[in-house]
Design an enzyme around this catalytic site. Structure first.
Site, PDB file in Angstrom:
ATOM      1  N   LYS A 123      -4.777 -10.156  -4.396  1.00 47.44           N
ATOM      2  CA  LYS A 123      -3.915  -8.972  -4.463  1.00 47.44           C
ATOM      3  C   LYS A 123      -4.311  -8.205  -5.710  1.00 47.44           C
ATOM      4  O   LYS A 123      -4.818  -8.786  -6.671  1.00 47.44           O
ATOM      5  CB  LYS A 123      -2.441  -9.396  -4.554  1.00 47.44           C
ATOM      6  CG  LYS A 123      -1.460  -8.305  -4.168  1.00 47.44           C
ATOM      7  CD  LYS A 123      -1.179  -8.254  -2.681  1.00 47.44           C
ATOM      8  CE  LYS A 123      -0.425  -7.013  -2.303  1.00 47.44           C
ATOM      9  NZ  LYS A 123      -0.054  -7.008  -0.871  1.00 47.44           N
ATOM     10  N   ASP A 139      -1.260  -1.242   0.243  1.00 46.02           N
ATOM     11  CA  ASP A 139       0.075  -1.830   0.072  1.00 46.02           C
ATOM     12  C   ASP A 139       0.935  -0.660  -0.409  1.00 46.02           C
ATOM     13  O   ASP A 139       0.571   0.506  -0.170  1.00 46.02           O
ATOM     14  CB  ASP A 139       0.031  -2.990  -0.945  1.00 46.02           C
ATOM     15  CG  ASP A 139       1.342  -3.789  -1.000  1.00 46.02           C
ATOM     16  OD1 ASP A 139       1.615  -4.541  -0.054  1.00 46.02           O
ATOM     17  OD2 ASP A 139       2.114  -3.653  -1.975  1.00 46.02           O
TER      18      ASP A 139
HETATM   19  P1  NDP Z   1       4.692   2.382   1.356  1.00 40.27           P
HETATM   20  O1  NDP Z   1       4.273   2.787   0.011  1.00 40.27           O
HETATM   21  O2  NDP Z   1       4.087   3.047   2.546  1.00 40.27           O
HETATM   22  O3  NDP Z   1       6.281   2.493   1.512  1.00 40.27           O
HETATM   23  C1  NDP Z   1       7.125   1.808   0.643  1.00 40.27           C
HETATM   24  C2  NDP Z   1       8.557   2.207   0.946  1.00 40.27           C
HETATM   25  O4  NDP Z   1       9.435   1.362   0.214  1.00 40.27           O
HETATM   26  C3  NDP Z   1       8.876   3.618   0.546  1.00 40.27           C
HETATM   27  O5  NDP Z   1       9.868   4.130   1.382  1.00 40.27           O
HETATM   28  C4  NDP Z   1       9.397   3.439  -0.884  1.00 40.27           C
HETATM   29  O6  NDP Z   1      10.271   4.472  -1.311  1.00 40.27           O
HETATM   30  C5  NDP Z   1      10.156   2.140  -0.752  1.00 40.27           C
HETATM   31  N1  NDP Z   1      10.166   1.446  -2.040  1.00 40.27           N
HETATM   32  C6  NDP Z   1       9.082   1.054  -2.772  1.00 40.27           C
HETATM   33  N2  NDP Z   1       9.476   0.489  -3.922  1.00 40.27           N
HETATM   34  C7  NDP Z   1      10.818   0.523  -3.904  1.00 40.27           C
HETATM   35  C8  NDP Z   1      11.801   0.087  -4.806  1.00 40.27           C
HETATM   36  N3  NDP Z   1      11.478  -0.501  -5.970  1.00 40.27           N
HETATM   37  N4  NDP Z   1      13.108   0.284  -4.463  1.00 40.27           N
HETATM   38  C9  NDP Z   1      13.441   0.872  -3.289  1.00 40.27           C
HETATM   39  N5  NDP Z   1      12.546   1.316  -2.398  1.00 40.27           N
HETATM   40  C10 NDP Z   1      11.254   1.147  -2.696  1.00 40.27           C
HETATM   41  O7  NDP Z   1       4.440   0.785   1.414  1.00 40.27           O
HETATM   42  P2  NDP Z   1       4.328  -0.171   2.675  1.00 40.27           P
HETATM   43  O8  NDP Z   1       5.190   0.309   3.770  1.00 40.27           O
HETATM   44  O9  NDP Z   1       2.897  -0.424   2.917  1.00 40.27           O
HETATM   45  O10 NDP Z   1       4.929  -1.541   2.077  1.00 40.27           O
HETATM   46  C11 NDP Z   1       6.303  -1.892   2.177  1.00 40.27           C
HETATM   47  C12 NDP Z   1       6.453  -3.391   1.983  1.00 40.27           C
HETATM   48  O11 NDP Z   1       5.693  -4.081   2.994  1.00 40.27           O
HETATM   49  C13 NDP Z   1       5.947  -3.941   0.648  1.00 40.27           C
HETATM   50  O12 NDP Z   1       6.743  -5.037   0.259  1.00 40.27           O
HETATM   51  C14 NDP Z   1       4.548  -4.433   0.989  1.00 40.27           C
HETATM   52  O13 NDP Z   1       4.088  -5.425   0.105  1.00 40.27           O
HETATM   53  C15 NDP Z   1       4.812  -5.016   2.379  1.00 40.27           C
HETATM   54  N6  NDP Z   1       3.637  -5.197   3.212  1.00 40.27           N
HETATM   55  C16 NDP Z   1       2.825  -4.124   3.530  1.00 40.27           C
HETATM   56  C17 NDP Z   1       1.718  -4.314   4.321  1.00 40.27           C
HETATM   57  C18 NDP Z   1       0.878  -3.176   4.783  1.00 40.27           C
HETATM   58  O14 NDP Z   1       0.031  -3.408   5.667  1.00 40.27           O
HETATM   59  N7  NDP Z   1       1.068  -1.974   4.309  1.00 40.27           N
HETATM   60  C19 NDP Z   1       1.322  -5.677   4.777  1.00 40.27           C
HETATM   61  C20 NDP Z   1       2.296  -6.702   4.474  1.00 40.27           C
HETATM   62  C21 NDP Z   1       3.387  -6.454   3.693  1.00 40.27           C
HETATM   63  P3  NDP Z   1       9.752   5.531  -2.416  1.00 40.27           P
HETATM   64  O15 NDP Z   1       8.801   6.407  -1.671  1.00 40.27           O
HETATM   65  O16 NDP Z   1      10.973   6.205  -2.879  1.00 40.27           O
HETATM   66  O17 NDP Z   1       9.080   4.716  -3.491  1.00 40.27           O
END
Ligand code: NDP
Length: 450
Positions: free
Chosen positions: A130, A170
């Site tokens: 990571k 991510d």
């Molecule tokens: P994105 O950046 O596309 O979206 C993240 C979302 O979560 C946004 O809506 C963001 O809001 C919100 N968010 C992020 N940090 C916080 C926080 N501290 N508090 C509240 N809301 C928050 O990321 P992904 O959708 O790719 O990832 C989401 C989750 O899924 C993560 O935990 C990631 O590790 C996990 N994941 C992702 C994978 C992938 O293929 N993308 C694979 C496996 C797991 P804002 O825009 O306001 O920050």
């Protein structure tokens, strides 16, 4: 016996904490795993003698670097860059890059540690890693993001490669960032290879990769329900986040007949009791992926409720798909979910439930799919992207989706195999931890003290 095992877990954790001070998320992730693994290792002393667990919690390599870049005003900015190469026993390091101001060593070590188990569960030959940066893409121009990505890759390119370490996206790293990173890698190394996954379809990407994590978490929820003779059709679903995972979880739930009623971002959540249908989801995708706006604008457009500064877990639902970030469901919120009749939690995000919340789910017989199993679809399709790159072929959407569905079924079966309890119910936490461990641990035994 229970007390003896508890003591062993506590002793192990005391050493982990002493050796890795202040890395609280890493401690949390290790604790959750060793609670399942220490009893298993006691029954299988070959792992104990070879100190497999002690080795698995120590990254094979940690790379820390400076990322200087120039903003639109011509000023120099400096960020931290990281890559944790955690375990390569069963394949090249594989895992996403996170760009978010909260990124630090402890968070990336927790994610890399979980990734080792997750990648093993997918049945594909991928080790765990990571990386990322404390860079915040929010509010930056495309040119600033590009200059940052180019600087980040200038250093990272020395450490990665298609047979060494293959990063992906991510939080904060989507198609735009992967494009800038890939372009810089190609320019520096003068080679066109599958060194990153999540690439665009025209330049080596796989169909279904953007959809894979959200679709996979939904398929996993469906598999858990099937075990009980139920399915998602007609169910009310609460989703958190509004990024990549949340968007495609919403799409798949809707396709399977469920109704998604919430989405969120770090500012608050929207509640739309009519459901987020195809047209509304298109609006969200444009809002988040192109305009890069806030979820509140959804409420302004569709006239539904918006709750500033809150998370969506107070809403009545049958299924919860946390898809934002770590520790986004606490004990109190878990209790509210249970009291409101929620019966399934499938984690799209990594470690979104606190240990206390997990305990609430487990004590109330909730079908609880931990992230390392439920969100493994993303890295699984990344693995399929690597295969297509090696073959220099591109599979159809249907073929990739079918493979993804099969992998999610296989992961579910592994969880059942290692997690089935005497009363017939399944402990998915134990199942995923042991199921993910065995393959990596056996490879480490075979490879000697490395
Ligand atoms: P994105 O950046 O596309 O979206 C993240 C979302 O979560 C946004 O809506 C963001 O809001 C919100 N968010 C992020 N940090 C916080 C926080 N501290 N508090 C509240 N809301 C928050 O990321 P992904 O959708 O790719 O990832 C989401 C989750 O899924 C993560 O935990 C990631 O590790 C996990 N994941 C992702 C994978 C992938 O293929 N993308 C694979 C496996 C797991 P804002 O825009 O306001 O920050």
């Amino acid at each position: 016996m229970a007390n003896v095992l508890e003591q062993k877990v506590n002793d192990f954790m005391a050493k982990v904490i002493a050796k890795n001070p202040a890395e609280v998320e890493f401690h949390q992730a290790v604790h959750e795993v060793v609670e399942s693994l220490i009893p298993y290792i006691e029954e299988n002393p070959k792992y104990k003698e070879a100190k497999v667990l002690e080795r698995m919690i120590e990254p094979e390599r940690v790379i820390l670097f400076r990322v200087p870049w120039i903003d639109d005003k011509g000023e120099i900015q400096v960020n931290k860059g990281f890559r944790i190469e955690m375990n390569s026993a069963i394949g090249p390091y594989k895992g996403g890059l996170r760009f978010h101001p909260t990124v630090n060593l402890g968070i990336l070590k927790f994610l890399a540690f979980e990734q080792v188990f997750k990648n093993s569960l997918t049945t594909l030959p991928m080790g765990g890693g990571k990386g990322g940066s404390d860079f915040d893409p929010k509010g930056k121009s495309d040119n600033e993001v590009m200059r940052f990505c180019q600087s980040f890759m200038t250093e990272l390119s020395k450490h990665i490669g298609p047979n060494t370490d293959v990063p992906a996206g991510d939080i904060g790293v989507g198609g735009r960032e992967i494009g800038f990173l890939f372009g810089q890698y190609k320019r520096i190394r003068n080679e066109f290879t599958g060194v990153l996954t999540g690439k665009g379809l025209e330049w080596g990407g796989s169909k279904i990769r953007p959809e894979a994590t959200g679709y996979g978490a939904t398929y996993f929820a469906q598999e858990m329900l099937k075990e009980k003779g139920e399915d998602l059709n007609g169910m009310i679903v609460a989703v958190s986040g509004s990024g990549n995972v949340a968007q495609f979880a919403t799409e798949k739930v809707t396709e399977l007949g469920g109704k998604v009623v919430t989405l969120s971002d770090s500012s608050g959540f929207i509640y739309d009791p009519d459901g987020i249908d195809e047209e509304k989801l298109k609006f969200v995708m444009r809002l988040k992926n192109v305009k890069r706006g806030r979820i509140k604008e959804y409420a302004d457009k569709y006239g539904c409720e918006y709750h500033e500064g809150k998370r969506p877990w107070s809403v009545k639902c049958d299924v919860a798909l946390p898809s934002a970030t770590q520790n986004e469901i606490n004990e109190e919120e878990a209790k509210i979910l249970v009291n409101n009749g929620c019966k399934v939690v499938s984690e799209g995000a990594n470690m979104p439930s606190t240990p206390e919340a997990v305990e609430v789910f487990q004590n109330n017989a909730i079908l609880y799919g931990p992230g390392k199993a439920a969100n493994a679809g993303g890295v699984a399709v990344s693995g399929l992207e690597m295969s297509q790159n090696s073959l220099r072929l591109s599979w159809t959407r249907e073929e990739v989706d079918q493979r993804l569905q099969q992998i999610m079924k296989d992961i579910h079966e592994t969880c059942v195999k290692y997690g089935k309890k005497d009363d017939g119910s399944v402990d998915y936490v134990k199942g995923a931890n042991i199921g993910g461990f065995v393959k990596v641990a056996d490879a480490m035994l075979a490879q000697g003290a490395v």
